[in-house]
Design a protein around this motif. Structure first.
Motif, PDB file in Angstrom:
ATOM      1  N   ASP A  17       0.852  -1.190   0.000  1.00  0.00           N
ATOM      2  CA  ASP A  17       0.000   0.000   0.000  1.00  0.00           C
ATOM      3  C   ASP A  17       0.890   1.243   0.000  1.00  0.00           C
ATOM      4  O   ASP A  17       2.011   1.209   0.511  1.00  0.00           O
ATOM      5  CB  ASP A  17      -0.977  -0.002   1.183  1.00  0.00           C
ATOM      6  CG  ASP A  17      -0.425  -0.748   2.392  1.00  0.00           C
ATOM      7  OD1 ASP A  17       0.811  -0.836   2.536  1.00  0.00           O
ATOM      8  OD2 ASP A  17      -1.226  -1.239   3.184  1.00  0.00           O
ATOM      9  N   CYS A  67       1.917   4.746   9.103  1.00  0.00           N
ATOM     10  CA  CYS A  67       1.428   3.363   9.091  1.00  0.00           C
ATOM     11  C   CYS A  67       2.424   2.437   8.382  1.00  0.00           C
ATOM     12  O   CYS A  67       2.166   1.258   8.219  1.00  0.00           O
ATOM     13  CB  CYS A  67       0.059   3.303   8.424  1.00  0.00           C
ATOM     14  SG  CYS A  67      -0.764   1.709   8.566  1.00  0.00           S
ATOM     15  N   HIS A  85       3.573   2.619   5.182  1.00  0.00           N
ATOM     16  CA  HIS A  85       3.425   2.348   3.754  1.00  0.00           C
ATOM     17  C   HIS A  85       4.651   2.808   2.967  1.00  0.00           C
ATOM     18  O   HIS A  85       4.889   2.310   1.863  1.00  0.00           O
ATOM     19  CB  HIS A  85       2.162   3.009   3.206  1.00  0.00           C
ATOM     20  CG  HIS A  85       0.895   2.497   3.829  1.00  0.00           C
ATOM     21  ND1 HIS A  85      -0.347   2.844   3.378  1.00  0.00           N
ATOM     22  CD2 HIS A  85       0.677   1.653   4.872  1.00  0.00           C
ATOM     23  CE1 HIS A  85      -1.281   2.248   4.111  1.00  0.00           C
ATOM     24  NE2 HIS A  85      -0.682   1.527   5.036  1.00  0.00           N
ATOM     25  N   GLU A 140      -5.325   2.643   0.732  1.00  0.00           N
ATOM     26  CA  GLU A 140      -5.561   1.582   1.729  1.00  0.00           C
ATOM     27  C   GLU A 140      -6.183   2.184   2.973  1.00  0.00           C
ATOM     28  O   GLU A 140      -7.055   1.584   3.599  1.00  0.00           O
ATOM     29  CB  GLU A 140      -4.250   0.867   2.065  1.00  0.00           C
ATOM     30  CG  GLU A 140      -4.424  -0.370   2.941  1.00  0.00           C
ATOM     31  CD  GLU A 140      -4.426  -0.085   4.434  1.00  0.00           C
ATOM     32  OE1 GLU A 140      -5.047  -0.850   5.178  1.00  0.00           O
ATOM     33  OE2 GLU A 140      -3.808   0.909   4.857  1.00  0.00           O
ATOM     34  N   GLU A 141      -5.738   3.394   3.340  1.00  0.00           N
ATOM     35  CA  GLU A 141      -6.187   3.993   4.607  1.00  0.00           C
ATOM     36  C   GLU A 141      -7.653   4.402   4.552  1.00  0.00           C
ATOM     37  O   GLU A 141      -8.367   4.277   5.541  1.00  0.00           O
ATOM     38  CB  GLU A 141      -5.313   5.209   4.954  1.00  0.00           C
ATOM     39  CG  GLU A 141      -3.839   4.894   5.128  1.00  0.00           C
ATOM     40  CD  GLU A 141      -3.535   3.972   6.305  1.00  0.00           C
ATOM     41  OE1 GLU A 141      -4.468   3.573   7.042  1.00  0.00           O
ATOM     42  OE2 GLU A 141      -2.356   3.634   6.475  1.00  0.00           O
TER      43      GLU A 141
HETATM   44 ZN    ZN Z   1      -1.979   1.420   6.656  1.00  0.00          ZN
END
Ligand code: ZN
Length: 140
Positions: free
Chosen positions: A72, A97, A99, A132-133
């Motif tokens: 992602d 996160c 990515h 993705e988030e």
């Molecule tokens: Zn994520």
């Protein structure tokens, strides 16, 4: 590119992505950068009608199935306060996160797989997935 050069290259990719995070469905510069890094590896980009995200195939020298590997690529609406030298340069947006790491890791895998391309049975499809988030990116 030897092991040490690849490591240095991947660290610089990860830090570049970390400094220029983009929110879901706005990963325009990120997608352009990924395309550039894949072209440097002579990996052909697949055409899609998506605004963001990148798809590419490493076609093996022997017949076989298609195996997908996904990363992602989007970031979060969070202000970075890490104080790192490669902190986000974009106000209110941060790769919090991982990515940036996922994307760099997939470029690394692509680099290693491309070297073994003639030995591969089948195709490795690289999926650099947008959004993705916020959800929905995988479906697209
Ligand atoms: Zn994520």
């Amino acid at each position: 590119m030897n092991q040490a050069e690849l490591e240095t290259h991947l660290i610089s990719i990860r830090r570049h992505l970390h400094q220029y995070p983009e929110l879901s469905n706005q990963e325009f510069k990120t997608s352009k950068s990924i395309e550039k890094w894949l072209r440097e590896l002579d990996i052909p980009i697949r055409k899609t009608d998506l605004k963001t995200g990148v798809f590419a195939d490493i076609k093996g020298g022997k017949p076989g199935p298609i195996v997908a590997v996904r990363a992602d690529i989007d970031a979060l609406p969070i202000e970075e306060k890490s104080g790192l030298p490669y902190s986000s340069k974009i106000n209110g947006v941060m790769h919090a996160c991982g990515h940036d790491f996922h994307t760099a890791a997939l470029i690394g895998a692509a680099s290693l797989l491309q070297k073994k391309q003639s030995e591969l049975n089948g195709t490795v499809r690289l999926l650099f997935q947008p959004a993705e988030e916020s959800g929905g990116g995988a479906e697209k």
